[in-house]
Scaffold this motif. Structure first.
Motif, PDB file in Angstrom:
ATOM      1  N   GLN A   1     140.945  33.605  39.458  1.00 51.56           N
ATOM      2  CA  GLN A   1     140.954  34.523  38.317  1.00 51.56           C
ATOM      3  C   GLN A   1     139.653  35.305  38.206  1.00 51.56           C
ATOM      4  O   GLN A   1     139.654  36.488  37.824  1.00 51.56           O
ATOM      5  CB  GLN A   1     141.221  33.732  37.034  1.00 51.56           C
ATOM      6  N   GLU A   2     138.546  34.674  38.574  1.00 53.28           N
ATOM      7  CA  GLU A   2     137.266  35.379  38.549  1.00 53.28           C
ATOM      8  C   GLU A   2     137.242  36.494  39.592  1.00 53.28           C
ATOM      9  O   GLU A   2     136.723  37.586  39.335  1.00 53.28           O
ATOM     10  CB  GLU A   2     136.118  34.391  38.789  1.00 53.28           C
TER      11      GLU A   2
ATOM     12  N   GLU B   1     139.879  38.011  40.608  1.00 45.84           N
ATOM     13  CA  GLU B   1     140.835  39.002  40.115  1.00 45.84           C
ATOM     14  C   GLU B   1     140.210  39.959  39.110  1.00 45.84           C
ATOM     15  O   GLU B   1     140.634  41.116  38.995  1.00 45.84           O
ATOM     16  CB  GLU B   1     142.024  38.274  39.475  1.00 45.84           C
ATOM     17  N   GLU B   2     139.192  39.508  38.387  1.00 51.55           N
ATOM     18  CA  GLU B   2     138.605  40.306  37.318  1.00 51.55           C
ATOM     19  C   GLU B   2     137.460  41.209  37.774  1.00 51.55           C
ATOM     20  O   GLU B   2     136.870  41.903  36.960  1.00 51.55           O
ATOM     21  CB  GLU B   2     138.097  39.373  36.210  1.00 51.55           C
TER      22      GLU B   2
ATOM     23  N   THR C   1     148.354  36.072  41.777  1.00 51.33           N
ATOM     24  CA  THR C   1     147.707  35.773  40.493  1.00 51.33           C
ATOM     25  C   THR C   1     148.705  35.851  39.337  1.00 51.33           C
ATOM     26  O   THR C   1     148.324  35.727  38.172  1.00 51.33           O
ATOM     27  CB  THR C   1     146.548  36.747  40.232  1.00 51.33           C
TER      28      THR C   1
ATOM     29  N   ALA D   1     152.496  31.975  40.323  1.00 54.36           N
ATOM     30  CA  ALA D   1     151.118  32.387  40.578  1.00 54.36           C
ATOM     31  C   ALA D   1     150.396  31.330  41.404  1.00 54.36           C
ATOM     32  O   ALA D   1     150.825  30.174  41.484  1.00 54.36           O
ATOM     33  CB  ALA D   1     150.393  32.613  39.251  1.00 54.36           C
ATOM     34  N   PHE D   2     149.327  31.755  42.047  1.00 47.90           N
ATOM     35  CA  PHE D   2     148.445  30.889  42.835  1.00 47.90           C
ATOM     36  C   PHE D   2     149.130  30.326  44.079  1.00 47.90           C
ATOM     37  O   PHE D   2     148.856  29.212  44.510  1.00 47.90           O
ATOM     38  CB  PHE D   2     147.880  29.749  41.976  1.00 47.90           C
TER      39      PHE D   2
ATOM     40  N   GLU E   1     141.769  27.487  40.459  1.00 51.05           N
ATOM     41  CA  GLU E   1     142.482  28.637  39.898  1.00 51.05           C
ATOM     42  C   GLU E   1     141.527  29.555  39.129  1.00 51.05           C
ATOM     43  O   GLU E   1     141.694  30.786  39.144  1.00 51.05           O
ATOM     44  CB  GLU E   1     143.604  28.170  38.971  1.00 51.05           C
ATOM     45  N   ASP E   2     140.518  28.962  38.494  1.00 55.28           N
ATOM     46  CA  ASP E   2     139.551  29.778  37.755  1.00 55.28           C
ATOM     47  C   ASP E   2     138.751  30.676  38.688  1.00 55.28           C
ATOM     48  O   ASP E   2     138.359  31.789  38.316  1.00 55.28           O
ATOM     49  CB  ASP E   2     138.615  28.877  36.945  1.00 55.28           C
TER      50      ASP E   2
ATOM     51  N   LYS F   1     145.117  43.376  39.931  1.00 50.69           N
ATOM     52  CA  LYS F   1     145.218  42.481  38.784  1.00 50.69           C
ATOM     53  C   LYS F   1     146.676  42.180  38.459  1.00 50.69           C
ATOM     54  O   LYS F   1     147.542  43.049  38.538  1.00 50.69           O
ATOM     55  CB  LYS F   1     144.511  43.088  37.571  1.00 50.69           C
ATOM     56  N   ASN F   2     146.904  40.936  38.094  1.00 52.92           N
ATOM     57  CA  ASN F   2     148.233  40.449  37.732  1.00 52.92           C
ATOM     58  C   ASN F   2     149.217  40.482  38.898  1.00 52.92           C
ATOM     59  O   ASN F   2     150.430  40.406  38.696  1.00 52.92           O
ATOM     60  CB  ASN F   2     148.813  41.249  36.559  1.00 52.92           C
TER      61      ASN F   2
END
Length: 234
Positions: free
Chosen positions: A206-207, A209-210, A182, A161-162, A202-203, A125-126
């Protein structure tokens, strides 16, 4: 000896000089030759017309422009890759000029189906999500910025990021992994070869990543790349 009258001589001369008759066989042969010439011309026209159409559809060069197109071959390569994952689609713009060799290798592997079914092996993450061999990422601690205040580190658009990258190790068919950052990573150039950036999805990143991971940052539920679609425009 009796004299022949002039009128009689004139009639005899006309009979001798009368037009010769053309045989039916000669007429048929002439017609066949004409038909063959016409058919040959039509076939040649269709051949070159179809070839021109195929070249236009496939982006192939005409003979007159072949040399110029060959010189600019790299600009004809796909500019975008769509990573269809189990979480959704991620569209990536490829940096063909900045990283031509890596992009060429990536495109070649895409066409061979190398990334089909590839799993995301590590999610930090991050920092980054990685698909491929998780051992090539190195220890997670290597991706932290211990003792380095962020304000003192240089940053550029390529560190944002990305960004899409791959490890700096020598690439071959057995070891080409994908990384998507990310968060901004200031020393990214020391870790990866950046050869693209996410322009859509990008979403989805992020999904990914979570998701829940274990102690080795391996997602507890498998997440993978189903296939990669190459595009010249999006």
């Amino acid at each position: 000896m009796a004299r022949i009258k002039p009128q009689t001589l004139l009639l005899q001369s006309k009979k001798k000089k009368g037009p010769a008759r053309i045989s039916v066989t000669t007429i048929i042969l002439c017609n066949l030759v004409v038909v063959l010439i016409v058919l040959s011309s039509v076939a040649t026209y269709r051949h070159w017309s179809q070839r021109s159409i195929n070249q236009a559809e496939n982006g192939l060069p005409n003979n007159e422009n072949a040399a110029a197109v060959m010189d600019s071959k790299k600009y004809e390569l796909p500019s975008y890759a769509i990573l269809n994952t189990s979480k959704g689609s991620i569209t990536v713009e490829l940096y063909k000029e900045a990283s031509p060799e890596v992009v060429d290798n990536f495109l070649d592997l895409c066409q061979k189906g190398y990334f089909k079914g590839m799993l995301f092996r590590r999610v930090i993450k991050n920092y980054v999500v990685q698909a491929g061999d998780f051992q090539r990422l190195g220890a997670a601690e290597d991706w932290t910025l211990k003792g380095k205040p962020r304000t003192q580190l240089p940053i550029s658009p390529r560190h944002e990021a990305f960004m899409l990258g791959t490890s700096k190790a020598k690439h071959d068919i057995k070891a080409f992994d994908l990384f998507i950052t990310t968060a901004p990573i200031h020393d990214l150039n020391d870790k990866l070869i950046v050869f693209g950036r996410v322009v859509k999805g990008e979403d989805v990143v992020q999904e990914i990543e979570e998701v829940d991971t274990d102690d080795h940052y391996l997602p507890k539920s498998p997440i993978g790349i189903m296939n990669v679609v190459l595009k010249r425009e999006v």
